[in-house]
Enzyme design. Structure first.
Site, PDB file in Angstrom:
ATOM      1  N   GLY A  47       0.869  -1.179   0.000  1.00  0.00           N
ATOM      2  CA  GLY A  47       0.000   0.000   0.000  1.00  0.00           C
ATOM      3  C   GLY A  47       0.903   1.225   0.000  1.00  0.00           C
ATOM      4  O   GLY A  47       1.844   1.327   0.803  1.00  0.00           O
ATOM      5  N   GLN A 197      -5.447  -9.021  -2.655  1.00  0.00           N
ATOM      6  CA  GLN A 197      -5.516  -8.022  -1.569  1.00  0.00           C
ATOM      7  C   GLN A 197      -6.960  -7.721  -1.172  1.00  0.00           C
ATOM      8  O   GLN A 197      -7.229  -7.376  -0.023  1.00  0.00           O
ATOM      9  CB  GLN A 197      -4.830  -6.718  -1.994  1.00  0.00           C
ATOM     10  CG  GLN A 197      -3.319  -6.789  -2.068  1.00  0.00           C
ATOM     11  CD  GLN A 197      -2.839  -7.066  -3.466  1.00  0.00           C
ATOM     12  OE1 GLN A 197      -3.510  -7.761  -4.235  1.00  0.00           O
ATOM     13  NE2 GLN A 197      -1.673  -6.559  -3.816  1.00  0.00           N
ATOM     14  N   ASP A 238      -1.556   4.616  -6.413  1.00  0.00           N
ATOM     15  CA  ASP A 238      -0.117   4.554  -6.135  1.00  0.00           C
ATOM     16  C   ASP A 238       0.636   5.739  -6.682  1.00  0.00           C
ATOM     17  O   ASP A 238       1.736   6.053  -6.235  1.00  0.00           O
ATOM     18  CB  ASP A 238       0.452   3.256  -6.692  1.00  0.00           C
ATOM     19  CG  ASP A 238      -0.105   2.078  -5.904  1.00  0.00           C
ATOM     20  OD1 ASP A 238      -1.225   1.635  -6.214  1.00  0.00           O
ATOM     21  OD2 ASP A 238       0.558   1.660  -4.936  1.00  0.00           O
ATOM     22  N   ASN A 248      -2.895   2.424 -10.377  1.00  0.00           N
ATOM     23  CA  ASN A 248      -3.364   1.655  -9.216  1.00  0.00           C
ATOM     24  C   ASN A 248      -3.283   0.177  -9.571  1.00  0.00           C
ATOM     25  O   ASN A 248      -2.900  -0.188 -10.693  1.00  0.00           O
ATOM     26  CB  ASN A 248      -4.797   2.072  -8.836  1.00  0.00           C
ATOM     27  CG  ASN A 248      -5.208   1.506  -7.480  1.00  0.00           C
ATOM     28  OD1 ASN A 248      -4.438   1.591  -6.514  1.00  0.00           O
ATOM     29  ND2 ASN A 248      -6.381   0.914  -7.377  1.00  0.00           N
ATOM     30  N   LYS A 249      -3.611  -0.652  -8.619  1.00  0.00           N
ATOM     31  CA  LYS A 249      -3.507  -2.103  -8.785  1.00  0.00           C
ATOM     32  C   LYS A 249      -4.109  -2.560 -10.111  1.00  0.00           C
ATOM     33  O   LYS A 249      -5.182  -2.092 -10.504  1.00  0.00           O
ATOM     34  CB  LYS A 249      -4.243  -2.770  -7.607  1.00  0.00           C
ATOM     35  CG  LYS A 249      -4.207  -4.272  -7.575  1.00  0.00           C
ATOM     36  CD  LYS A 249      -2.808  -4.836  -7.637  1.00  0.00           C
ATOM     37  CE  LYS A 249      -1.885  -4.277  -6.582  1.00  0.00           C
ATOM     38  NZ  LYS A 249      -0.455  -4.567  -6.845  1.00  0.00           N
TER      39      LYS A 249
HETATM   40  O1  MRU Z   1       0.806  -3.976  -4.614  1.00  0.00           O
HETATM   41  P1  MRU Z   1       0.140  -3.264  -3.471  1.00  0.00           P
HETATM   42  O2  MRU Z   1      -0.699  -4.174  -2.627  1.00  0.00           O
HETATM   43  O3  MRU Z   1       1.112  -2.432  -2.675  1.00  0.00           O
HETATM   44  O4  MRU Z   1      -0.838  -2.259  -4.197  1.00  0.00           O
HETATM   45  C1  MRU Z   1      -1.648  -1.424  -3.418  1.00  0.00           C
HETATM   46  C2  MRU Z   1      -2.589  -0.624  -4.198  1.00  0.00           C
HETATM   47  O5  MRU Z   1      -2.620  -0.633  -5.404  1.00  0.00           O
HETATM   48  C3  MRU Z   1      -3.439   0.310  -3.408  1.00  0.00           C
HETATM   49  O6  MRU Z   1      -4.701   0.435  -3.974  1.00  0.00           O
HETATM   50  C4  MRU Z   1      -2.758   1.672  -3.357  1.00  0.00           C
HETATM   51  O7  MRU Z   1      -1.440   1.549  -2.917  1.00  0.00           O
HETATM   52  C5  MRU Z   1      -3.472   2.630  -2.508  1.00  0.00           C
HETATM   53  S1  MRU Z   1      -3.150   2.274  -0.804  1.00  0.00           S
HETATM   54  C6  MRU Z   1      -3.930   3.320   0.219  1.00  0.00           C
END
Ligand code: MRU
Length: 358
Positions: A47, A197, A238, A248-249
């Site tokens: 995150g 996630q 991100d 984002n993811k």
């Molecule tokens: O790969 P991750 O689990 O770190 O990805 C996280 C995300 O894409 C979240 O949606 C993003 O970091 C926002 S966190 C408040």
């Protein structure tokens, strides 16, 4: 709520190992820059805001061991490379570095430690404000809904909750706020392959707080939107490029397309530190490519409670695993930041970046 990252009197950083959630709540101690680097790379912490905070402590721990310029440079470079897409990591490292750069060696570790603590405190305060602004937006949306009573129906992707931050979360902060006010809300939770996630972390968090939710396969969201069962999509992010494109993811973009096609508002919640004015557009955002094993294997628990990892892809098949995607600014209805709600556009971002932090 309660913090996901804290320190003890011995100067040890403590957090929750997210790789074993939701089946086990295991605390881990981060005692060295190596521990912080490993925790970020292996996604024990993840995150955007949380990896920024852990990176900041990693730098402080590196300076505790060796406060020289060479150590500062080496630790910054190494920690920044741990995860490339989320700009918060680079942002937090830059903040600590600027704080200590001109200080004498003997003072550097203490200054860095304090700065890391400030980054954590500010993250909590920012997310609380994102909750306030986002809840107002969603209450207004609910008031304008025609022909449908009942809980406000939201859809989220990945985990942008409490455990992706130091507390409250970004996309989940408005949801927690509404829930605390007794406003009826229900969340459709995308499972979020390959690392799940949503299924593992968002569902765990929402259940812990008693927020009504339903986990869905990643591909179900489009149908639900078409059937009028989603009032809004809200996700974290991100990195926001200077033109308003959002990383984002992986899978977020497809949700934004489905939302646009069905007239569903698509909101992105993030602190201002996630806005990167140095990256002109989404195409310039580095997309992290992760291990094939995340796609070829699934982990969970068996009925007897023991852990198991199983292969789900034929051994001979090629695999690609981009971890993030880009949602073009034109598909984003609005960004929700701690400084208020703004357009995902160069002008909207400029206004929010120049606004006083309130
Ligand atoms: O790969 P991750 O689990 O770190 O990805 C996280 C995300 O894409 C979240 O949606 C993003 O970091 C926002 S966190 C408040």
């Amino acid at each position: 709520m309660s913090r996901t990252l804290w320190t003890d009197e011995q100067g040890v950083v403590r957090t929750i190992d997210q790789t074993v959630l939701p089946f086990e709540r295991r605390e881990i101690a981060l005692r060295s820059p190596d521990d912080c680097d490993r925790a970020i790379r292996e996604m024990q912490v993840r995150g955007a805001p949380l990896i920024g905070a852990v990176g900041a402590y990693g730098l402080a721990l590196a300076l505790r061991a060796d406060p020289s310029d060479a150590s500062l440079e080496h630790a910054c470079e190494r920690l920044a490379a741990a995860r490339p897409t989320a700009v918060n990591l680079r942002w937090a490292l830059g903040r600590v570095r600027r704080r200590v750069a001109a200080a004498p060696s003997a003072r550097r570790a203490a200054l860095a430690w304090d700065e890391a603590g400030r980054i954590c405190d500010e993250d909590v305060a920012c997310n609380e404000r994102i909750g306030t602004h986002g809840a107002r937006l969603l209450r207004d949306l609910a008031a304008r809904r025609s022909g449908r009573a009942g809980a406000l129906q939201l859809l989220t992707h990945c985990n942008a909750g409490r455990i992706a931050t130091v507390d409250y979360g970004t996309a989940l902060a408005p949801i927690y706020r509404l829930h605390a006010e007794g406003f009826p809300v229900h969340v459709w939770v995308d499972e979020t392959r390959p690392r799940n996630q949503g299924a593992a972390l968002t569902a765990w968090e929402l259940a812990e707080r008693g927020v009504a939710h339903t986990v869905i396969a990643d591909n179900a969201g489009g149908l639900l939107m078409m059937q009028g069962r989603v009032d809004a999509v809200i996700v974290g992010c991100d990195r926001v490029a200077a033109n308003g494109d959002v990383a984002n993811k992986v899978g977020t973009y497809l949700k934004a397309l489905a939302a646009r096609d069905n007239g569903v508002p698509f909101y992105v919640a993030c602190p201002v530190s996630t806005i990167d004015p140095d990256t002109p557009d989404g195409a310039s955002i580095p997309i992290e490519e992760r291990a094939a094993r995340e796609v070829t294997h699934l982990s969970g628990i068996l009925d007897d409670g023991s852990r198991a990892t199983v292969r789900v892809v034929p051994a001979g098949s090629a695999v690609a695993n981009p971890a993030f995607d880009i949602t073009p600014a034109r598909l984003v209805t609005a960004l929700v930041t701690e400084r208020g709600v703004c357009d995902a556009s160069a002008g909207g971002l400029r206004a929010v970046l120049e606004a006083d932090a309130r």
